[in-house]
Each structure stands twice: as C-alpha cells, then as structure tokens.
Motif scaffolding. Structure first.
Motif: not given
Length: 241
Positions: A107, A110-111, A114, A137, A140, A143, A175
């Motif tokens: 997570l 990916g976050s 992005y 992305e 993310l 995830s 997030i």
C-alpha cells in the motif's frame, strides 16, 4: 516536555503518530520539520534520525524513527493506552505486525509512487513521471482490493476487530494522502472500494476529533501543489509547437 514528536503534517506517517498521541491523551511536544524546506536534511535533525526522514521521536534519552516502530513503542511504553490499539495478546499483536509489514511494501509503495509522481515531485523541483505514476496506481489499486478481500471481511476494522488498532490508523492515513490527487482521479481510484471507504470513515470517527484536526493542516499545502502543477502543465502546453 519529555516526549518530542518530530513531524511534518504533510507526511502521512507523521499524521498517524500525532493522531495516536492525541487520541490517547499523551503529553508531547510537536516539533515541526518541513520537508519542502529540506529541514529533515539538517545536521541537527540527523542527530535525531540519521535516516533524515520523518517522523521521529525523542523520549527522554531514547530516540526512535520509523512510524510503525514508534506506534508500537508508544502503545507499549505509555500506561493508559487502550488495549485495542496494540493488544496484549501475542497472536493479535502478530496479526497487526503482519499488516504493518505488508503496508510498507504494498500500500505505501503504491501510494507514494502514485502521489509523488502525480504531484508531490514538483515541490522538490523534480519532473512528474507518468510511467512511475501508472505503476504506483496499479499497486495502490491492487492493495486496496487486498484490504477489502483479506482484512475487512468480518468486522468494521482490519482483522475483523470491533475497534481500531495502530494498523488501521497507519493505513487510513496512507490512503488519505490521495487528497493530493485531483478529485476525479481520487474518485476513480477509491469509489468502487465501498468497504475501504466505510472503514476509513469508521477510523476517522473512532479517532475524532483528532483525525480531522491533524488533517486540517493539509488543504493549504494541497492547494499550493495543485497550483504549481497547473502552472507546469500550462507552460508545457505553451511550449509545444
């Protein structure tokens, strides 16, 4: 004050630490470290955290960095922290550790991949990278699907718990960094993850009013970055033949 928290409220791990401290009534001094001004690279801060990243804490003569380690320490070292944040039961703790370990390589990667390449890179004088943005992305989104299918099946919080743990707080703050993205992009990524959206809302309510209080610092920085992004895009368009 004995506990000092070195943080930048634009940093999602920093916000998780600050919210946890406030939600549990811990007395602490917040020491702002502005990443955009490169204060984390100062020799003085390197004495606190040689990795030159936020967050970090100093508790008496004890120094600690890495947000997950800090959350575990605070939940363990301060009396009065509710058990649901970091249960005494060894198996429940191990489950929380498994989520936190997964977070860093999925997570969070990916976050950050992005959001950084979509917007935040501009704050550090770096160009946006559409290829890295797309890769971030994808990770993310994968995830978010994993969170829904694996950890939000049996209760309102991760691992089927009825109350939030440090894992819930850490992941929801991650997030929430999507606030830096354009609204249409944020909607595209999050809208079909109904369980995630409800879980995020439940976590915010469970840590109220501190979740919103800490995140209220974000809009000015977000607005500044979005204006910078619009300016860069305009300049790029104008330079095209």
């Amino acid at each position: 004050m004995e506990l000092k928290v070195y943080a930048d409220r634009m940093s999602q791990p920093s916000r998780a630490i600050l919210i946890f401290c406030k939600a549990n009534g811990l007395e602490f001094e917040e020491v702002p470290i502005q990443l955009a001004k490169k204060q984390h690279r100062s020799p003085e801060f390197a004495e606190i955290n040689p990795m030159k990243q936020v967050p970090a804490i100093v508790h008496g003569d004890f120094k600690l960095f890495e947000s997950h380690a800090i959350l575990i320490y605070l939940a363990s070292a301060f009396p009065g922290v509710a058990d649901h944040w970091y249960p005494a039961d060894a198996r429940k703790r191990a489950k929380i550790h498994s989520v936190l370990d997964w977070h860093h390589t999925n997570l969070r990667r990916g976050s950050v991949g992005y959001i950084f390449n979509n917007t935040i890179a501009l704050a550090f004088g770096m160009p946006l990278n559409p290829k890295a943005e797309a890769e971030g992305e994808k990770l993310l989104s994968d995830s978010l699907s994993t969170i829904e299918s694996l950890w939000l099946e049996d209760g309102p919080f991760l691992l089927g718990n009825s109350k939030p743990s440090i894992a819930d707080l850490s992941l929801v703050c991650e997030i929430t960094q999507l606030e830096f993205a354009d609204e249409k992009d944020r909607e595209r990524i999050l809208s079909h993850h109904k369980k995630v959206l409800k879980w995020m809302d439940d976590t915010k309510k469970a840590s109220a009013p501190y979740f919103e209080e800490i995140h209220s610092s974000m809009p000015p920085g977000i607005a500044q970055l979005k204006a910078l992004k619009a300016q860069v895009i305009s300049q790029q368009s104008a330079s095209k033949p």
